[in-house]
Design a protein around this motif. Structure first.
Motif, PDB file in Angstrom:
ATOM      1  N   MET A 130      74.501  56.241  26.511  1.00 38.80           N
ATOM      2  CA  MET A 130      74.101  57.462  27.199  1.00 38.80           C
ATOM      3  C   MET A 130      73.447  58.459  26.243  1.00 38.80           C
ATOM      4  O   MET A 130      72.526  59.190  26.615  1.00 38.80           O
ATOM      5  CB  MET A 130      75.314  58.097  27.879  1.00 38.80           C
ATOM      6  N   ALA A 131      73.911  58.495  24.989  1.00 40.12           N
ATOM      7  CA  ALA A 131      73.289  59.379  24.001  1.00 40.12           C
ATOM      8  C   ALA A 131      71.856  58.940  23.713  1.00 40.12           C
ATOM      9  O   ALA A 131      70.950  59.777  23.568  1.00 40.12           O
ATOM     10  CB  ALA A 131      74.115  59.391  22.715  1.00 40.12           C
ATOM     11  N   ALA A 157      64.293  65.049  30.166  1.00 42.76           N
ATOM     12  CA  ALA A 157      65.240  65.479  31.193  1.00 42.76           C
ATOM     13  C   ALA A 157      64.704  65.271  32.603  1.00 42.76           C
ATOM     14  O   ALA A 157      65.467  64.958  33.517  1.00 42.76           O
ATOM     15  CB  ALA A 157      65.591  66.956  30.972  1.00 42.76           C
ATOM     16  N   GLU A 158      63.392  65.410  32.799  1.00 47.65           N
ATOM     17  CA  GLU A 158      62.841  65.299  34.152  1.00 47.65           C
ATOM     18  C   GLU A 158      62.853  63.858  34.681  1.00 47.65           C
ATOM     19  O   GLU A 158      62.669  63.636  35.873  1.00 47.65           O
ATOM     20  CB  GLU A 158      61.415  65.846  34.199  1.00 47.65           C
ATOM     21  N   ARG A 159      63.087  62.878  33.803  1.00 47.55           N
ATOM     22  CA  ARG A 159      63.174  61.477  34.236  1.00 47.55           C
ATOM     23  C   ARG A 159      64.532  60.860  33.926  1.00 47.55           C
ATOM     24  O   ARG A 159      64.732  59.666  34.138  1.00 47.55           O
ATOM     25  CB  ARG A 159      62.069  60.644  33.570  1.00 47.55           C
ATOM     26  N   ARG A 160      65.443  61.661  33.449  1.00 43.01           N
ATOM     27  CA  ARG A 160      66.716  61.121  32.943  1.00 43.01           C
ATOM     28  C   ARG A 160      67.638  60.661  34.060  1.00 43.01           C
ATOM     29  O   ARG A 160      68.401  59.699  33.898  1.00 43.01           O
ATOM     30  CB  ARG A 160      67.407  62.186  32.091  1.00 43.01           C
ATOM     31  N   GLY A 161      67.596  61.320  35.205  1.00 41.87           N
ATOM     32  CA  GLY A 161      68.485  60.936  36.296  1.00 41.87           C
ATOM     33  C   GLY A 161      68.250  59.505  36.743  1.00 41.87           C
ATOM     34  O   GLY A 161      69.188  58.731  36.916  1.00 41.87           O
ATOM     35  N   ARG A 162      66.974  59.129  36.924  1.00 42.90           N
ATOM     36  CA  ARG A 162      66.671  57.762  37.344  1.00 42.90           C
ATOM     37  C   ARG A 162      67.074  56.762  36.260  1.00 42.90           C
ATOM     38  O   ARG A 162      67.558  55.661  36.573  1.00 42.90           O
ATOM     39  CB  ARG A 162      65.189  57.635  37.656  1.00 42.90           C
ATOM     40  N   ALA A 163      66.885  57.139  34.994  1.00 41.82           N
ATOM     41  CA  ALA A 163      67.274  56.235  33.904  1.00 41.82           C
ATOM     42  C   ALA A 163      68.782  55.998  33.910  1.00 41.82           C
ATOM     43  O   ALA A 163      69.250  54.863  33.768  1.00 41.82           O
ATOM     44  CB  ALA A 163      66.832  56.823  32.560  1.00 41.82           C
ATOM     45  N   ILE A 164      69.557  57.064  34.072  1.00 38.46           N
ATOM     46  CA  ILE A 164      71.007  56.922  34.117  1.00 38.46           C
ATOM     47  C   ILE A 164      71.419  56.109  35.339  1.00 38.46           C
ATOM     48  O   ILE A 164      72.315  55.246  35.262  1.00 38.46           O
ATOM     49  CB  ILE A 164      71.680  58.304  34.122  1.00 38.46           C
ATOM     50  N   GLY A 165      70.784  56.358  36.480  1.00 38.19           N
ATOM     51  CA  GLY A 165      71.092  55.587  37.680  1.00 38.19           C
ATOM     52  C   GLY A 165      70.817  54.106  37.497  1.00 38.19           C
ATOM     53  O   GLY A 165      71.578  53.256  37.973  1.00 38.19           O
ATOM     54  N   THR A 166      69.725  53.782  36.798  1.00 35.08           N
ATOM     55  CA  THR A 166      69.402  52.375  36.552  1.00 35.08           C
ATOM     56  C   THR A 166      70.453  51.714  35.685  1.00 35.08           C
ATOM     57  O   THR A 166      70.915  50.602  35.969  1.00 35.08           O
ATOM     58  CB  THR A 166      68.023  52.260  35.877  1.00 35.08           C
ATOM     59  N   VAL A 167      70.851  52.396  34.619  1.00 37.25           N
ATOM     60  CA  VAL A 167      71.871  51.834  33.728  1.00 37.25           C
ATOM     61  C   VAL A 167      73.202  51.686  34.455  1.00 37.25           C
ATOM     62  O   VAL A 167      73.907  50.678  34.313  1.00 37.25           O
ATOM     63  CB  VAL A 167      72.024  52.714  32.468  1.00 37.25           C
ATOM     64  N   ALA A 204      88.113  49.089  22.858  1.00 35.79           N
ATOM     65  CA  ALA A 204      87.816  50.119  21.861  1.00 35.79           C
ATOM     66  C   ALA A 204      86.326  50.159  21.551  1.00 35.79           C
ATOM     67  O   ALA A 204      85.731  51.241  21.442  1.00 35.79           O
ATOM     68  CB  ALA A 204      88.624  49.851  20.587  1.00 35.79           C
ATOM     69  N   CYS A 205      85.704  48.997  21.419  1.00 40.93           N
ATOM     70  CA  CYS A 205      84.265  48.952  21.139  1.00 40.93           C
ATOM     71  C   CYS A 205      83.449  49.352  22.369  1.00 40.93           C
ATOM     72  O   CYS A 205      82.446  50.067  22.256  1.00 40.93           O
ATOM     73  CB  CYS A 205      83.868  47.555  20.684  1.00 40.93           C
ATOM     74  N   ALA A 206      83.877  48.905  23.560  1.00 38.09           N
ATOM     75  CA  ALA A 206      83.100  49.148  24.772  1.00 38.09           C
ATOM     76  C   ALA A 206      83.025  50.632  25.114  1.00 38.09           C
ATOM     77  O   ALA A 206      81.973  51.109  25.564  1.00 38.09           O
ATOM     78  CB  ALA A 206      83.697  48.374  25.943  1.00 38.09           C
ATOM     79  N   GLY A 207      84.123  51.371  24.926  1.00 37.39           N
ATOM     80  CA  GLY A 207      84.113  52.788  25.252  1.00 37.39           C
ATOM     81  C   GLY A 207      83.086  53.563  24.449  1.00 37.39           C
ATOM     82  O   GLY A 207      82.297  54.350  24.995  1.00 37.39           O
ATOM     83  N   LEU A 208      83.056  53.313  23.141  1.00 33.01           N
ATOM     84  CA  LEU A 208      82.075  54.006  22.304  1.00 33.01           C
ATOM     85  C   LEU A 208      80.666  53.492  22.567  1.00 33.01           C
ATOM     86  O   LEU A 208      79.695  54.243  22.454  1.00 33.01           O
ATOM     87  CB  LEU A 208      82.436  53.821  20.826  1.00 33.01           C
ATOM     88  N   MET A 209      80.538  52.213  22.922  1.00 35.76           N
ATOM     89  CA  MET A 209      79.215  51.690  23.281  1.00 35.76           C
ATOM     90  C   MET A 209      78.619  52.475  24.429  1.00 35.76           C
ATOM     91  O   MET A 209      77.434  52.843  24.413  1.00 35.76           O
ATOM     92  CB  MET A 209      79.321  50.222  23.679  1.00 35.76           C
ATOM     93  N   SER A 210      79.424  52.758  25.449  1.00 35.80           N
ATOM     94  CA  SER A 210      78.920  53.516  26.595  1.00 35.80           C
ATOM     95  C   SER A 210      78.458  54.906  26.173  1.00 35.80           C
ATOM     96  O   SER A 210      77.428  55.399  26.657  1.00 35.80           O
ATOM     97  CB  SER A 210      80.016  53.638  27.665  1.00 35.80           C
ATOM     98  N   ALA A 211      79.217  55.541  25.292  1.00 36.02           N
ATOM     99  CA  ALA A 211      78.827  56.866  24.808  1.00 36.02           C
ATOM    100  C   ALA A 211      77.503  56.804  24.056  1.00 36.02           C
ATOM    101  O   ALA A 211      76.628  57.660  24.238  1.00 36.02           O
ATOM    102  CB  ALA A 211      79.925  57.439  23.912  1.00 36.02           C
ATOM    103  N   VAL A 212      77.332  55.773  23.208  1.00 29.50           N
ATOM    104  CA  VAL A 212      76.090  55.643  22.440  1.00 29.50           C
ATOM    105  C   VAL A 212      74.918  55.331  23.370  1.00 29.50           C
ATOM    106  O   VAL A 212      73.814  55.857  23.203  1.00 29.50           O
ATOM    107  CB  VAL A 212      76.239  54.552  21.365  1.00 29.50           C
ATOM    108  N   LEU A 259      69.185  48.710  27.750  1.00 25.90           N
ATOM    109  CA  LEU A 259      70.478  49.394  27.700  1.00 25.90           C
ATOM    110  C   LEU A 259      71.308  49.091  28.940  1.00 25.90           C
ATOM    111  O   LEU A 259      72.540  48.982  28.869  1.00 25.90           O
ATOM    112  CB  LEU A 259      70.267  50.897  27.552  1.00 25.90           C
ATOM    113  N   GLY A 260      70.637  48.935  30.094  1.00 26.50           N
ATOM    114  CA  GLY A 260      71.360  48.568  31.298  1.00 26.50           C
ATOM    115  C   GLY A 260      71.988  47.189  31.179  1.00 26.50           C
ATOM    116  O   GLY A 260      73.106  46.958  31.649  1.00 26.50           O
ATOM    117  N   ALA A 261      71.268  46.250  30.547  1.00 30.05           N
ATOM    118  CA  ALA A 261      71.819  44.913  30.345  1.00 30.05           C
ATOM    119  C   ALA A 261      73.007  44.949  29.393  1.00 30.05           C
ATOM    120  O   ALA A 261      74.005  44.243  29.592  1.00 30.05           O
ATOM    121  CB  ALA A 261      70.733  43.983  29.805  1.00 30.05           C
TER     122      ALA A 261
END
Length: 402
Positions: free
Chosen positions: A117-118, A126-136, A107-115, A12-14
């Motif tokens: 993160m979802a 939740a206890e590991r989500r912060g590092r995952a979001i930081g990596t992405v 238009a496609c990229a904005g919704l891609m980011s939402a998907v 997902l980060g890529a």
């Protein structure tokens, strides 16, 4: 983080990297595009803004359908549209064609980011989500450090079309990997069909959810009051040369790359509200210092710029971690789509607001940038107040399910 989660996060980060690079690459190509298509600076500005405006508009439209699909299927569909639009940028033979291609890509990229993160919120606890979001979100730093310089080298060697083709080729490979590796992400559909605590409800009816949009808007608005004008300020007011800017931004991107995962780990350890509150207060110093900076040696300017970019970009990590934890899975995709629209709208509105108050002298110096530092600090304090109210509001029991 488990091995499966690591593979998911890096994939997902890529994906996020390709659209971050696609957004960033157009701006340094400005001089060549203006000369190639014989367009004005204002017309080029429209091409840049079309990306974020289309992203914001599609974010609002995503409310109508985004949580009705398997998130993998939604991501693959949006990614396919993004790839086609980016390739179209590379074959555009006129400014109108390029403008339309940029609009579709945004238009496609904005919704891609939402998907994206979802999916992270659905698949990573939740206890590991912060590092995952930081990596992405370290994709921004990777783009600044390696992606943009490499793309510019390709453009210098073979023309402005080459970076768009390279991005679309990389995205095509990642699309195939996503189709092959990414698991189905449809738990929210099972919850939505039931009558239990995950049954859908209007987004505005749940306590605290609209406050999440207000928090995102204020956090992004404060930063983008200043970010679009930093390079002009450094050259016109601080005496740096244009040739110094790539190295300054390289330092900022490298710092962002290395600190994103560290901030994500802090979010997992101490919780999103505490980390976000500290970052909101900490950014007051670079906001006020940088906008009132006297002429300094280049190393001093670079150090303050690194501090500015690290703290400002880092605020997004606990913000996203906080709001995703408060939204039930059945509403998460739609909620994050609107949240992306709030972010894009805030960046555009903030840049326009600063432009109303900032003027440029004949020598190229900015006048009025200092007051924008005070305004950005005030909006950050407003975000801190929203964070406090959000913490006081009772989170629904169903939003706690992750």
């Amino acid at each position: 983080m488990t091995r499966q989660e690591r593979h998911l996060v890096w994939l997902l980060g890529a994906v996020q990297l390709t659209h971050t690079l696609d957004f960033m690459i157009l701006m340094p190509l400005g001089p060549e595009l203006i000369g190639k298509f014989n367009i004005s600076a204002a017309e080029f500005g429209a091409m840049v803004s079309a990306y974020t405006l289309a992203s914001a508009a599609m974010g609002l439209l995503g409310v109508l359908w985004l949580d009705r699909w398997d998130r993998k299927r939604a991501l693959l569909l949006l990614y396919m549209g993004f790839i086609a639009a980016t390739f179209s940028c590379g074959v555009a033979n006129g400014p109108t064609w390029l403008l339309l291609s940029r609009t579709v890509a945004g238009a496609c990229a904005g919704l891609m980011s939402a998907v994206v993160m979802a999916i992270l919120a659905d698949r990573v606890p939740a206890e590991r989500r912060g590092r995952a979001i930081g990596t992405v979100m370290s994709s921004y730093g990777i783009s600044a450090v390696g992606g943009v310089p490499l793309s510019l080298a390709l453009a210098n060697q073979w023309g402005f079309r080459t970076p768009f083709w390279a991005i679309s080729a990389l995205a095509g490979i990642l699309w195939l990997l996503s189709w092959r590796i990414l698991p189905a992400v449809d738990h929210h559909l099972t919850g939505a069909r039931g009558k239990g605590p995950n049954a859908p409800a209007p987004l505005l009816s749940m306590p605290g959810l609209p406050l999440g949009w207000a928090l995102t808007f204020s956090v992004v608005f404060a930063g983008f009051l200043l970010i679009p004008y930093l390079s002009t300020f450094m050259v016109g007011n601080l005496g740096l040369r244009l040739s110094d800017l790539p190295w300054i931004y390289l330092c900022g991107g490298a710092a962002t790359l290395f600190t994103s995962r560290w901030i994500g780990a802090l979010v997992d350890r101490h919780g999103p509200p505490r980390v976000l509150g500290i970052l909101l207060v900490a950014t007051l110093a670079p906001f006020l210092l940088f906008t009132h900076l006297p002429i300094l040696p280049k190393a001093g300017v670079a150090a303050l710029f690194v501090l500015f970019m690290t703290l400002t970009s880092g605020r997004a990590i606990p913000t996203i971690a906080l709001i995703t934890s408060r939204v039930p899975p059945a509403l998460r995709g739609r909620y994050l789509a609107v949240n992306m629209a709030a972010s894009d709208g805030a960046s555009g509105l903030a840049a326009w607001t600063s432009g109303l108050f900032i003027t440029t002298t004949p020598e190229g110096a900015l006048v009025g940038f200092g007051p924008m530092g005070f305004l950005a600090s005030s909006v950050s304090l407003l975000a801190l107040c929203i964070l406090w109210v959000l913490g006081r509001s009772a989170a629904p029991q169903r939003a706690a399910q992750t």
